[in-house]
Design a protein around this motif. Structure first.
Motif, mmCIF file in Angstrom:
data_model
loop_
_atom_site.group_PDB
_atom_site.id
_atom_site.type_symbol
_atom_site.label_atom_id
_atom_site.label_comp_id
_atom_site.label_asym_id
_atom_site.label_seq_id
_atom_site.Cartn_x
_atom_site.Cartn_y
_atom_site.Cartn_z
ATOM 1 N N ASP A 99 0.877 -1.173 0.000
ATOM 2 C CA ASP A 99 0.000 0.000 0.000
ATOM 3 C C ASP A 99 0.916 1.225 0.000
ATOM 4 O OD1 ASP A 99 -1.526 2.244 0.844
ATOM 5 O OD2 ASP A 99 -2.992 0.939 1.801
ATOM 6 N N TYR A 100 0.947 1.956 -1.102
ATOM 7 C CA TYR A 100 1.905 3.065 -1.252
ATOM 8 C C TYR A 100 1.719 4.121 -0.172
ATOM 9 C CZ TYR A 100 4.534 6.975 -3.159
ATOM 10 O OH TYR A 100 5.425 8.008 -3.307
ATOM 11 N N ALA A 101 0.493 4.423 0.188
ATOM 12 C CA ALA A 101 0.252 5.463 1.188
ATOM 13 C C ALA A 101 0.882 5.097 2.528
ATOM 14 C CB ALA A 101 -1.246 5.697 1.360
ATOM 15 N N LEU A 102 0.827 3.809 2.887
ATOM 16 C CA LEU A 102 1.359 3.367 4.178
ATOM 17 C C LEU A 102 2.838 3.013 4.128
ATOM 18 C CD1 LEU A 102 -1.535 1.086 5.493
ATOM 19 C CD2 LEU A 102 -0.931 3.376 6.296
ATOM 20 N N ARG A 132 7.071 5.709 2.933
ATOM 21 C CA ARG A 132 5.782 6.343 3.227
ATOM 22 C C ARG A 132 5.318 7.086 1.984
ATOM 23 N NH1 ARG A 132 3.034 4.547 7.582
ATOM 24 N NH2 ARG A 132 2.017 6.164 8.822
ATOM 25 N N GLY A 133 4.002 7.107 1.765
ATOM 26 C CA GLY A 133 3.467 7.802 0.599
ATOM 27 C C GLY A 133 3.557 9.309 0.704
ATOM 28 N N THR A 134 3.682 9.811 1.930
ATOM 29 C CA THR A 134 3.805 11.251 2.180
ATOM 30 C C THR A 134 4.977 11.472 3.134
ATOM 31 O OG1 THR A 134 2.240 11.062 4.012
ATOM 32 C CG2 THR A 134 1.343 11.699 1.864
#
Length: 417
Positions: A99-102, A132-134
């Motif tokens: 999961d890219y965001a996580l 982390r995606g951000t």
């Protein structure tokens, strides 16, 4: 008199100010860490990850920000959102199905819970070092360690399977090693030697109670299995390379490359031993891990023993040339086979009769090669032989060697002219 209350208040405030807001494990990075390929050390109090070892200089930065679990403290249970504290190792690198965001684009999985965690009845799973995606913010994970994507991408090829990872509340870098480091290295070598000798000392170095809890297997079953193997196998070769030591919270870990060779099995990989002190202050093994990997250690083993094998051959040839039967026969195992002669007594009787008539005059060995087989360590060489009557022959000699009491002995001798 008014000065005393003031001093008391000052001292009290000063003492309170230097106490950490949260007391957790304070890890020390030993000086020896600089010799490792890579060591990752996470300081939860500073929300930073620091890198030590030979490959650390290849990184863009040897210290980067990180994010740990949302709740302070050492992980105890599944879902408590805490980051565990202890010594861990990278199990694998993941780049797909994330999961890219996580997790960003890559993650390194760790071996939580390790055997000591299981001994302490901790549970949970899925503790990773990941992206982390951000951009990361402090203490935002469910227990993992998150790095910014550029920082974790920089670890590629530097952090590999079996890279050690320290997760601690605080990290103190480059602390002078204590005597326990050398003691544990020595105990690790003793354990390996006892295993090769099939000695009772091998099993005596474990804590049965702790092993049963950490390994989820009765120590009695493990003991019976080893005793059966020790009685059945005629020989075992075990060898270690690159023994390392790190101290965890109330335990220690030694890990090393391991080569195992017996008539029924050949394996190589990485062994980890987890140690604690018992009530007598003696280090005992409370758990262990084995990761089978093809790490090219058989060649390293042959390179490591080459000098001792050549020294053995020199001594064997000298005893042969001098015609000293007792010294010559001491180089052979009790049940050794030399052509049609079986056992040291038969070999000795044959040599006594032969050398009374024809004494050895010249023996030259050349083109010596070593390899491992199901029979043991095989040494093949060209041999030129000449006796006192002028008779000579030349051909290929093969010796099968096995270790015994720290020395080599010949178990099989073959000749092909």
């Amino acid at each position: 008199m008014r000065l005393l209350p003031y001093l008391f208040s000052f001292c009290l405030c000063f003492s309170i100010s230097i106490v950490p807001a949260f007391a957790g494990w304070q890890a020390v990075v030993p000086e020896e860490a600089g010799k490792l390929p890579m060591l990752v050390a996470v300081d939860k109090s500073r929300q930073s990850a620091q890198f030590f070892g030979q490959k650390a200089s290849e990184l863009s930065s040897q210290k980067v920000p990180c994010s740990s679990g949302q709740v302070k403290g050492d992980k105890q249970r599944e879902g408590d959102r805490k980051t565990p504290e202890g010594i861990y190792f990278v199990e694998k690198r993941r780049t797909s199905g994330l999961d890219y965001a996580l997790y960003g684009q890559e993650a390194y999985t760790l071996n939580y819970p390790n055997p000591v965690d299981k001994l302490r009845e901790k549970n949970g799973h899925g503790i990773w070092i990941h992206g982390r995606g951000t951009p990361i913010v402090p203490r935002e994970t469910k227990g993992c360690i998150a790095l910014n994507n550029p920082d974790i991408a920089d670890l590629y090829t530097k952090v590999t399977v079996n890279t050690p990872v320290i997760l601690a509340e605080q990290v103190v870098p480059y602390f002078r090693s204590e005597s326990e480091f050398n003691e544990l290295k020595e105990k690790t070598f003793q354990w390996v030697a006892a295993w090769q000798d099939r000695s009772p000392e091998y099993l005596q170095m474990f804590s049965p109670e702790a092993f049963t809890k950490s390994m989820k297997k009765p120590f009695s079953s493990f003991k019976q299995q080893k005793e059966r193997l020790f009685s059945r196998l005629p020989w075992i070769i075990t060898w270690t390379n690159n023994v390392n030591v790190l101290q965890g919270p109330d335990y220690w870990v030694t890990w090393f490359d391991q080569y195992y060779h017996a008539p029924n099995l050949v394996t190589q990989g990485v062994r980890r031993l987890y140690w604690q002190k018992n009530s007598d202050g003696e280090f005992v093994i409370v758990g262990m891990e084995w990761k089978e990997r093809k790490i090219g250690i058989e060649k390293a083993y042959l390179d490591a023993v080459a000098a001792s094998v050549h020294n053995f051959l020199d001594t064997w040839v000298t005893d042969w040339k001098n015609g000293t039967v007792d010294k010559y026969i001491s180089r052979y195992a009790i049940k050794a086979v030399q052509g049609s002669h079986r056992g040291v007594n038969a070999i000795a009787n044959h040599k006594r009769k032969l050398w009374q008539q024809k004494k050895p005059a010249k023996i030259v060995l050349s083109d010596i090669k070593m390899s491992m087989s199901r029979r043991g360590l095989e040494v093949t060489m060209n041999q030129y032989y000449e006796d006192s009557t002028g008779y000579s022959d030349q051909g290929t000699k093969t010796l099968v060697l096995l270790p015994k009491d720290g020395q080599w002995v010949i178990v099989i001798e073959e000749w092909r002219s």
